[in-house]
Write a protein that holds these residues in place. Structure first.
Motif: not given
Length: 546
Positions: A121, A125, A207-208, A223, A225, A227
């Motif tokens: 982490s 993200c 996804s963020h 979404t 970032g 990610c």
């Protein structure tokens, strides 16, 4: 017979409860608890910490529990319940009895995607579940015992279903919506925590995801970032369509702005603001978009500043837009990259050139230097005082205001954050934002909520700075080290005067959680997987978190 009728009416009166169904209380993101009457300017100084609920959730990066929502009163198989509902980063959804502080049910959403779970982490993200649970509705009072249990879907009409109970849609059964880390959208039975319909593949795995929004059986999520290896986009899942169609709009940027993600107009139009990307300008940089609610096709846009000025100003898109009604039409409030607040007409956001607002304030937020994180963050709030016919607009400012910013009422020095207030007044037949007051120092405030003439603000305890001086992002450990505890404040909505502070009652910062207010209680979550409930203890039964 008369006695029986009176008894039924009395019973119904007891069963009126207010919901807080989504981030900032409504799809318009106005943060207004319209029916709240327990809190007043006279009694708010007596607020108490009623209870804390500690969830068995494992944090992911900076994320733990999301913004709480409140289902004011629902008939479950266990009887009438006021439900406090929130999700956790480890793919958990919790329903807690808001009166007794006891778990009603917990749902763990299994990871079923083809991709593997997210690895390490980061602040941008985190992996895991990041979007708040959502339900259809607004923060007005309602008699929710009328929600019926699920029944078979109505017949298809025009390619869309009328809903699971023929006309009321999922909102009529009080369904909760959640997006698990594998990207699937879950439609959850509020009584049991089970699925009302099979999960729908919605966004890319890992996804963020921003806070959800819902209207007319369409669920919206964004979404950020980039990610999970997927480019950022806005998504819409039409659960009223026969094939549960998912539409998307690539944003070509760091993602949709603010904690709320989307704001919905009263006609269903979707409003989003796309932030500044540090690379060369692309399609929608620092632009407010008005989108078709079903297809996400761009209907209109507003860009408040030329591309050449991007690198000189604050982060333009850290706040989700706000929508409110004024003289029969929707007006939109948005943050400007030059530190201004813009007021836009929904019928033509920026005029023929898409750059001319209805009104713009003088610069308020300080210019961002060396990634200091200055600017308007999270979102806006608004309410209308019927007694004086005054519309108020509030913004959460991170960092100090510009030295040139003038407010008639100032409540102390501001170094690292404040709440600023504007009145909507009419000049030459057009609405303008007139500066009213600025609060004292409130570090890194979340979007405020309003109730009965009060403004409730949450200092998140997080540092405003977003990156090191050369642009390298801070690690999760570095942000945690620079954070302090969250603090709840109550302010006079007309003057900004502080009426209450929780002091050191909260022991951890709050990340990604907004305030919820309903039925005489305030809720928010902190980074140690705890939900706090504030209210008046003399009104409460004995509580336990067992």
């Amino acid at each position: 017979m008369k006695k029986l009728v009176l008894a039924v009416i009395a019973t119904c009166a007891v069963l009126i409860g207010a919901d807080w169904p989504t981030q900032s209380g409504s799809p318009q993101r106005d943060g207004w608890a319209r029916s709240e009457k327990v809190f007043s300017k006279e009694n708010v100084s007596g607020l108490d910490l009623l209870y804390k609920y500690k969830a068995d959730n494992q944090s992911k990066g900076l994320y733990s529990l999301t913004s709480p929502l409140v289902d004011g009163l629902l008939i479950t198989y266990r009887g009438f319940k006021e439900m406090l509902v929130f999700s956790g980063s480890s793919d958990n959804v919790y329903s807690v009895d808001a009166d007794l502080n006891r778990l009603i049910w917990k749902r763990h959403l299994e990871f079923n995607g083809k991709k593997k779970r997210f690895g390490k982490s980061t602040a941008a993200c985190p992996g895991g579940l990041t979007a708040s649970v959502d339900m259809e509705g607004s923060s007005s009072a309602g008699v929710t015992f009328g929600r019926r249990p699920p029944a078979p879907s109505a017949a298809a009409k025009g390619g869309r279903l009328a809903g699971p109970i023929g006309g009321g849609g999922f909102g009529n059964v009080g369904a909760f919506f959640a997006v698990s880390s594998d990207g699937f959208l879950h439609t959850i039975n509020p009584s049991t925590g089970g699925d009302l319909i099979p999960p729908v593949k919605f966004v890319p795995a890992n996804s963020h995801v921003s806070t959800l929004n819902v209207h007319d059986n369409i669920i919206y999520a964004a979404t950020s970032g980039d990610c999970g290896g997927s480019a950022n986009a806005l998504y819409a899942a039409d659960l009223g369509s026969t094939d549960k169609k998912v539409s998307s709009l690539p944003t070509n940027s760091s993602g949709i702005s603010g904690i709320g993600g989307t704001a919905l107009g009263n006609d269903g139009t979707v409003y989003v603001q796309v932030p500044f990307e540090q690379e060369e300008a692309k399609a929608y940089h620092r632009t407010l978009l008005a989108l078709d609610p079903q297809t996400l096709a761009v209907k209109d846009s507003f860009s408040g500043e030329p591309a050449a000025s991007f690198s000189k100003n604050v982060d333009a898109a850290s706040a989700t837009p706000l929508v409110f009604s004024w003289k029969g039409k929707d007006l939109i409030v948005a943050a400007g990259g030059d530190g201004r607040v813009y007021l836009l007409d929904s019928t033509s956001l920026g005029g023929p050139d898409h750059r001319t607002p209805l009104f713009q304030t003088e610069p308020v937020a300080s210019p961002d230097t060396l990634f200091a994180g200055n600017g308007f963050r999270g979102g806006f709030s608004s309410w209308s005082d019927a007694a004086t016919d005054t519309r108020w607009v509030y913004a959460s400012l991170w960092g100090p205001p510009q030295t040139s910013a003038k407010f008639p009422l100032q409540n102390g020095d501001v170094t690292n954050g404040a709440v600023v207030a504007f009145k909507v007044v009419e000049q030459n037949g057009q609405p303008v934002l007139s500066p009213a007051w600025i609060s004292g120092n409130i570090a890194s405030p979340a979007p405020v909520v309003t109730a009965n003439g009060l403004v409730f603000a949450l200092s998140t305890g997080e540092p405003a700075r977003e990156a090191k001086e050369k642009g390298k992002p801070y690690s999760v450990a570095e942000i945690e080290k620079a954070s302090t505890h969250a603090t709840l404040y109550a302010l006079d909505g007309e003057s900004g005067k502080q009426l209450y502070s929780s002091g050191s009652a909260v022991v951890s910062p709050s990340h990604g959680s907004g305030l919820a207010v309903a039925n005489g209680r305030l809720y928010f979550a902190t980074s140690d997987n705890t939900v706090y409930a504030f209210g008046f203890s003399k009104m409460e039964p004995q509580l336990t978190d067992k």
